[in-house]
Motif scaffolding. Structure first.
Motif, mmCIF file in Angstrom:
data_model
loop_
_atom_site.group_PDB
_atom_site.id
_atom_site.type_symbol
_atom_site.label_atom_id
_atom_site.label_comp_id
_atom_site.label_asym_id
_atom_site.label_seq_id
_atom_site.Cartn_x
_atom_site.Cartn_y
_atom_site.Cartn_z
ATOM 1 N N ARG A 68 0.858 -1.192 0.000
ATOM 2 C CA ARG A 68 0.000 0.000 0.000
ATOM 3 C C ARG A 68 0.894 1.241 0.000
ATOM 4 O O ARG A 68 2.058 1.196 0.410
ATOM 5 C CB ARG A 68 -0.927 0.027 1.222
ATOM 6 N N TYR A 69 0.310 2.337 -0.458
ATOM 7 C CA TYR A 69 1.008 3.620 -0.492
ATOM 8 C C TYR A 69 0.003 4.697 -0.119
ATOM 9 O O TYR A 69 -1.100 4.746 -0.668
ATOM 10 C CB TYR A 69 1.585 3.876 -1.886
ATOM 11 N N MET A 70 0.363 5.538 0.837
ATOM 12 C CA MET A 70 -0.514 6.615 1.294
ATOM 13 C C MET A 70 0.287 7.912 1.367
ATOM 14 O O MET A 70 1.465 7.903 1.732
ATOM 15 C CB MET A 70 -1.106 6.287 2.672
ATOM 16 N N ASP A 78 -0.365 12.554 1.679
ATOM 17 C CA ASP A 78 -1.282 13.694 1.669
ATOM 18 C C ASP A 78 -0.498 14.992 1.495
ATOM 19 O O ASP A 78 0.715 15.048 1.702
ATOM 20 C CB ASP A 78 -2.173 13.745 2.915
ATOM 21 N N GLU A 85 -5.836 12.710 2.703
ATOM 22 C CA GLU A 85 -5.037 11.493 2.594
ATOM 23 C C GLU A 85 -5.462 10.671 1.382
ATOM 24 O O GLU A 85 -6.633 10.437 1.141
ATOM 25 C CB GLU A 85 -5.186 10.643 3.856
ATOM 26 N N CYS A 86 -4.485 10.240 0.622
ATOM 27 C CA CYS A 86 -4.711 9.434 -0.573
ATOM 28 C C CYS A 86 -4.193 8.022 -0.295
ATOM 29 O O CYS A 86 -3.081 7.860 0.204
ATOM 30 C CB CYS A 86 -3.958 10.058 -1.745
ATOM 31 N N GLU A 87 -5.010 7.002 -0.601
ATOM 32 C CA GLU A 87 -4.641 5.622 -0.313
ATOM 33 C C GLU A 87 -4.685 4.784 -1.592
ATOM 34 O O GLU A 87 -5.654 4.842 -2.344
ATOM 35 C CB GLU A 87 -5.597 5.012 0.712
ATOM 36 N N PHE A 95 -3.870 0.744 -2.769
ATOM 37 C CA PHE A 95 -3.596 -0.607 -2.286
ATOM 38 C C PHE A 95 -3.352 -1.545 -3.455
ATOM 39 O O PHE A 95 -4.043 -1.481 -4.476
ATOM 40 C CB PHE A 95 -4.769 -1.136 -1.455
#
Length: 391
Positions: free
Chosen positions: A4-6, A8, A16-18, A20
């Motif tokens: 996953r990569y998050m 903001d 926040e951008c997520e 997966f």
């Protein structure tokens, strides 16, 4: 491989951008046995994903966020936010806006790492590295530090002697703490830095304009491999070989073709079609995914490729046994269907016309889109899925 990569507060992204890349469970996996890789850590990870959105919606900003994070590992210079990369709204409303980047990945040593860094215009605000051996096992924090009001770094967790030494001698004048630990030989830091530098390729298309001779030599070694030609031939099956120009491989290499009568024709790459020239470069990255287990993000790779070739590339990557990942952005939804992709492999980016902020979300967030209904194009064009300029 990315789990996953998050992030903001980067460019058009404020919240926040997520993202997966873990495969879903249940019956869906049985429908798409080639679309994911089974790992010994309990994670089944997707081999491919596609990001759809309108022009200026934020697709490039998403990939550039990863590219920026990777750049922090490239040198040991001071780390600090750049105003040009901070979300415009946050820059106006917040006194000291912070950017956060959090990435979880399976490293080459088969260990799961989660790395997080929060930065502002002063430098690193906080940094954390944790690891685990299995999907459902608790994380072990290798280090976690935070900057206090006196501009000193305080250890929140972690007891390694190297970390204490780094903190004691740090004045925030140079790079990431994880990079400093890697220089001191901490094996987890070494694995993290090595993966970020050598396994992650965010939006980098090879070209003759390289500033690193080692990178160009690595590209040439790939182009010399016979398996590379098999990938390159997907753009035009009349291609039967190449004659490499090692000084300018992406412009002066000769493309060799054979017609139905067996006659041979050669043409310099710079004189060939735009699609052939660009795919010659992207084929290097596809090779890295399939044969070197790299993670590649391709920004609008298909702008000169037709949907048939795009499908051919995805089918090729999914059909091979490897531990690489390929993610590409596109404007074209015509070739998207739920016979090729899981819903979790399709992401949309849309920009709010009032706030001018971008949002990323998965097709899996829409329960009304069923696998029996494969007409994603119709849903998209009606604005139901977002990601269109006229929603």
């Amino acid at each position: 491989m990315i789990i996953r990569y998050m992030f903001d507060n980067f460019c058009s992204f404020n919240e926040e951008c997520e993202f997966f890349l873990e495969a879903p469970g249940g019956k869906v996996k049985k429908r798409f046995p080639d679309n994911y890789t089974v790992t010994q850590t309990g994670y089944d990870l997707l081999k491919t994903a596609v990001i759809v959105g309108e022009n200026a919606g934020g697709k490039s900003n998403f990939i550039n966020g990863l590219k920026y994070l990777k750049s922090l590992f490239d040198t040991n210079s001071k780390v600090q936010s750049v105003n040009a990369y901070i979300n415009a709204d946050a820059l106006v409303k917040e006194k000291e806006p912070k950017q956060r980047f959090d990435i979880a990945f399976l490293a080459n040593n088969h260990v799961i790492y989660e790395y997080e860094v929060v930065i502002d215009t002063k430098g690193i605000y906080s940094e954390k590295l944790a690891k685990s051996s299995q999907r459902k096992k608790a994380e072990h924090i290798i280090f976690e530090i935070t900057r206090d009001l006196k501009e000193k770094y305080i250890m929140q967790a972690g007891k390694a002697k190297e970390i204490v030494a780094v903190l004691k001698n740090s004045n925030n004048s140079n790079g990431l703490f994880v990079s400093k630990l890697a220089l001191l030989g901490n094996e987890d830091a070494v694995a993290t830095v090595e993966w970020m530098l050598n396994s992650l390729y965010p939006g980098n298309i090879p070209s003759d304009q390289v500033d690193n001779i080692v990178k160009q030599e690595a590209d040439i070694e790939i182009i010399k491999d016979s398996r590379y030609v098999e990938i390159f031939r997907m753009v035009d099956y009349s291609i039967c070989g190449i004659e490499i120009d090692e000084e300018k491989p992406y412009s002066k290499t000769l493309v060799v073709r054979k017609n139905a009568q067996g006659e041979i024709f050669k043409r310099e790459l710079s004189q060939d079609s735009t699609g052939v020239r660009e795919f010659f470069a992207w084929a290097v990255q596809i090779f890295r995914v399939v044969y070197e287990n790299k993670v590649v993000f391709a920004d609008e790779m298909d702008r000169v490729l037709n949907p048939i070739l795009s499908d051919r590339v995805i089918a090729y990557i999914n059909g091979m046994n490897h531990k690489g990942q390929f993610v590409f952005s596109t404007h074209n939804v015509l070739h998207l269907n739920l016979k090729t992709y899981m819903k979790e492999q399709i992401y949309f980016i849309t920009k709010n016309k009032d706030s001018l902020t971008s949002e990323l979300y998965s097709l899996a967030d829409f329960p009304e889109v069923r696998y029996e209904n494969t007409k994603i194009y119709e849903f998209y064009m009606k604005g139901i899925l977002g990601g269109t300029a006229f929603e």
